[in-house]
Design an enzyme around this catalytic site. Structure first.
Site, PDB file in Angstrom:
ATOM      1  CG  ASP A   1     -24.914  46.055 -15.866  1.00  0.00           C
ATOM      2  OD1 ASP A   1     -24.406  45.124 -16.578  1.00  0.00           O
ATOM      3  OD2 ASP A   1     -26.022  46.290 -15.742  1.00  0.00           O
TER       4      ASP A   1
ATOM      5  CG  ASP B   1     -25.500  38.461 -11.630  1.00  0.00           C
ATOM      6  OD1 ASP B   1     -24.901  38.637 -12.750  1.00  0.00           O
ATOM      7  OD2 ASP B   1     -26.605  38.768 -11.112  1.00  0.00           O
TER       8      ASP B   1
ATOM      9  CG  HIS C   1     -23.809  41.657 -16.831  1.00  0.00           C
ATOM     10  ND1 HIS C   1     -23.809  42.350 -15.510  1.00  0.00           N
ATOM     11  CD2 HIS C   1     -24.416  40.408 -16.794  1.00  0.00           C
ATOM     12  CE1 HIS C   1     -24.713  41.443 -14.798  1.00  0.00           C
ATOM     13  NE2 HIS C   1     -24.850  40.086 -15.395  1.00  0.00           N
TER      14      HIS C   1
ATOM     15  CD  GLU D   1     -28.215  40.746 -17.291  1.00  0.00           C
ATOM     16  OE1 GLU D   1     -29.091  40.183 -17.484  1.00  0.00           O
ATOM     17  OE2 GLU D   1     -27.872  41.208 -16.266  1.00  0.00           O
ATOM     18  CD  GLU D   2     -27.640  42.395 -12.790  1.00  0.00           C
ATOM     19  OE1 GLU D   2     -28.829  42.146 -13.020  1.00  0.00           O
ATOM     20  OE2 GLU D   2     -26.718  41.458 -12.485  1.00  0.00           O
TER      21      GLU D   2
ATOM     22  CG  HIS E   1     -30.031  40.143  -8.669  1.00  0.00           C
ATOM     23  ND1 HIS E   1     -31.118  40.264  -9.664  1.00  0.00           N
ATOM     24  CD2 HIS E   1     -29.350  39.948  -9.596  1.00  0.00           C
ATOM     25  CE1 HIS E   1     -30.619  40.248 -10.623  1.00  0.00           C
ATOM     26  NE2 HIS E   1     -29.500  39.877 -10.848  1.00  0.00           N
TER      27      HIS E   1
END
Length: 464
Positions: A103, A134, A101, A169-170, A434
């Site tokens: 995003d 990520d 992903h 996704e996030e 994150h």
């Protein structure tokens, strides 16, 4: 073209040579603040998708490259843009679907970053920036591996490839299931690689074989019709903060483990993992004790957990002598693999309603559910992936559980039940995904790219 005997070495050499360009392209992607959450500019997500599509087109191997979106079920909205590229398999070869992903998470407090979050910065063998690990590194592992395969074998290789780079996704993958349904023919594959997980450490590759599910909702607790003076009525009228704290405390046992009847655990062996390693990787300082019982990895991989991830309440700067009439909190629960998320939610809901103190009114809104996942490790693709990982990293891979969740995998299983799913990743335990100062370990990325290129070569040599 290479001879059959020289193919793996040619692919390995091409993959190693492809790393610098892949890292440069990663830097370009990291500079785009592609946050798909409400309140952020969706034009940045579109710009990110366009950049990824350009990289896919530049490979020169796909029959089609498109930016697509899908409807969000139950709304009149559409999801964020994804990149979908595909080429058909030939001569009886399998098709592989490569997922990542583009995003990213919001940055949080920028003051906590040691360098600007959207300015990729290299220090101590790592690239720092939001999305550096990520999951824009996952995007570039796919692109770099495909570049290496083309360089070594030419563009006429027989392997079928579908590239699916998601854009939300996030933010919860709200249109994911619809996107799969809309594009099932283009996405259908024999093997699916989800490059959105991690490794045992920065030298040892991991193949993720279990993931916890998730339950997330906002809990509103109300005790008063309006705010009142805490001196005039405190001690007789229950305020919502008091009720919320009292209620939340019932979710955990004295040792910090989940105390909600009906939320289950999974019985499975785990590798050795010391408290010292936990302290190092989680940032647990001396004097703060770990919570829970059983082995540490059992707590993370096989048992449920509950975290309060947000709260709406008077801030310290705005504190006054007032009884709060209503408090809202966000509860995020991780569910043991094997327990349906709906079942776990129902257990949580029963608990919350049964333990609301002082007759407090409770309301649950914004529910989000995601089932866990257990990989079927009996298929040929898993063994092939283990071989490629060992060759790419120079170390045998470990089968890992992950405490986090990738709930859309259940959508992949439902839409493509015959596909073999491999969950891999480029992160190491210090990537801080994150969190502020997210980073990618450059050497781990190099190994991951080489391992994926070797996997592609093995599949291109396989006849179904």
């Amino acid at each position: 073209m290479t001879t059959e005997l020289s193919r793996p070495q040619a692919v390995r050499d091409a993959a190693a040579a492809a790393v610098p360009a892949a890292l440069a392209d990663l830097g370009t992607l990291v500079r785009i603040p592609s946050i798909a959450f409400p309140g952020f500019d969706p034009a940045d997500v579109r710009r990110s998708a366009e950049a990824v599509a350009s990289l896919a087109e530049g490979l020169g191997i796909f029959d089609s490259v498109e930016i697509r979106d899908a409807a969000i079920p139950g709304t009149d909205e559409r999801g964020m843009p994804a990149v979908l590229a595909s080429r058909a398999a030939r001569n009886g070869r399998p098709t592989i679907l490569l997922y990542a992903h583009h995003d990213v998470q919001p940055t949080g407090d920028d003051a906590l970053w040691e360098s600007p979050p959207f300015e990729p910065t290299v220090r101590d063998g790592r690239i720092f920036g939001r999305g550096a690990a990520d999951d824009k590194a996952g995007v570039m592992a796919h692109i770099g591996a495909l570049r290496a395969l083309k360089e070594a074998l030419g563009e006429d290789f027989d392997l079928g490839v579908a590239l699916f780079i998601e854009g939300e996704e996030e933010a919860g993958s709200r249109s994911f299931a619809q996107f799969l349904s809309d594009n099932a023919d283009a996405l259908r594959a024999d093997v699916i690689v989800v490059a959105d997980s991690g490794n045992w450490d920065d030298k040892t590759p991991g193949l993720t074989v279990s993931l916890r599910g998730n339950v997330r909702f906002t809990l509103r607790v109300r005790t008063l019709d309006h705010a009142s003076h805490s001196g005039m009525f405190g001690g007789a009228a229950p305020d919502a903060m008091m009720a919320t704290i009292t209620l939340l405390a019932t979710l955990w046992a004295q040792d910090g483990s989940v105390a909600v009847e009906g939320m289950t655990s999974r019985d499975a062996a785990t590798p050795e993992y010391s408290e010292e390693t936990l302290r190092d990787e989680a940032g647990l300082p001396a004097g703060v004790e770990p919570i829970g019982h059983g082995s540490i990895l059992d707590r993370i991989w096989n048992q449920p957990s509950i975290t309060v991830t947000g709260i709406d309440a008077p801030s310290v700067v705005n504190a006054s002598n007032t009884l709060s009439p209503e408090i809202s909190v966000v509860l995020s629960a991780r569910i043991a693999p094997g327990q349906p998320a709906r079942e776990a939610y129902e257990a949580l809901e029963r608990h919350v309603r049964a333990h609301a103190p002082f007759g407090a009114q409770v309301e649950i809104i914004d529910l989000d559910l995601g089932d866990g996942f257990l990989v079927d490790t009996s298929g040929w693709a898993v063994e092939t992936a283990r071989e490629a990982l060992a060759e790419g990293y120079g170390a045998a891979s470990l089968d890992l559980g992950v405490g986090g969740s990738i709930p859309f995998i259940s959508d992949l299983v439902r839409e493509f039940p015959s596909a073999q799913i491999l969950v891999t990743g480029v992160e190491d335990p210090h990537a801080k995904a994150h969190s502020p100062n997210e980073s990618l370990h450059v050497e781990t990325f190099r190994h991951a790219l080489i391992a994926e290129a070797l996997l592609l070569e093995k599949l291109d040599a396989r006849t179904l």
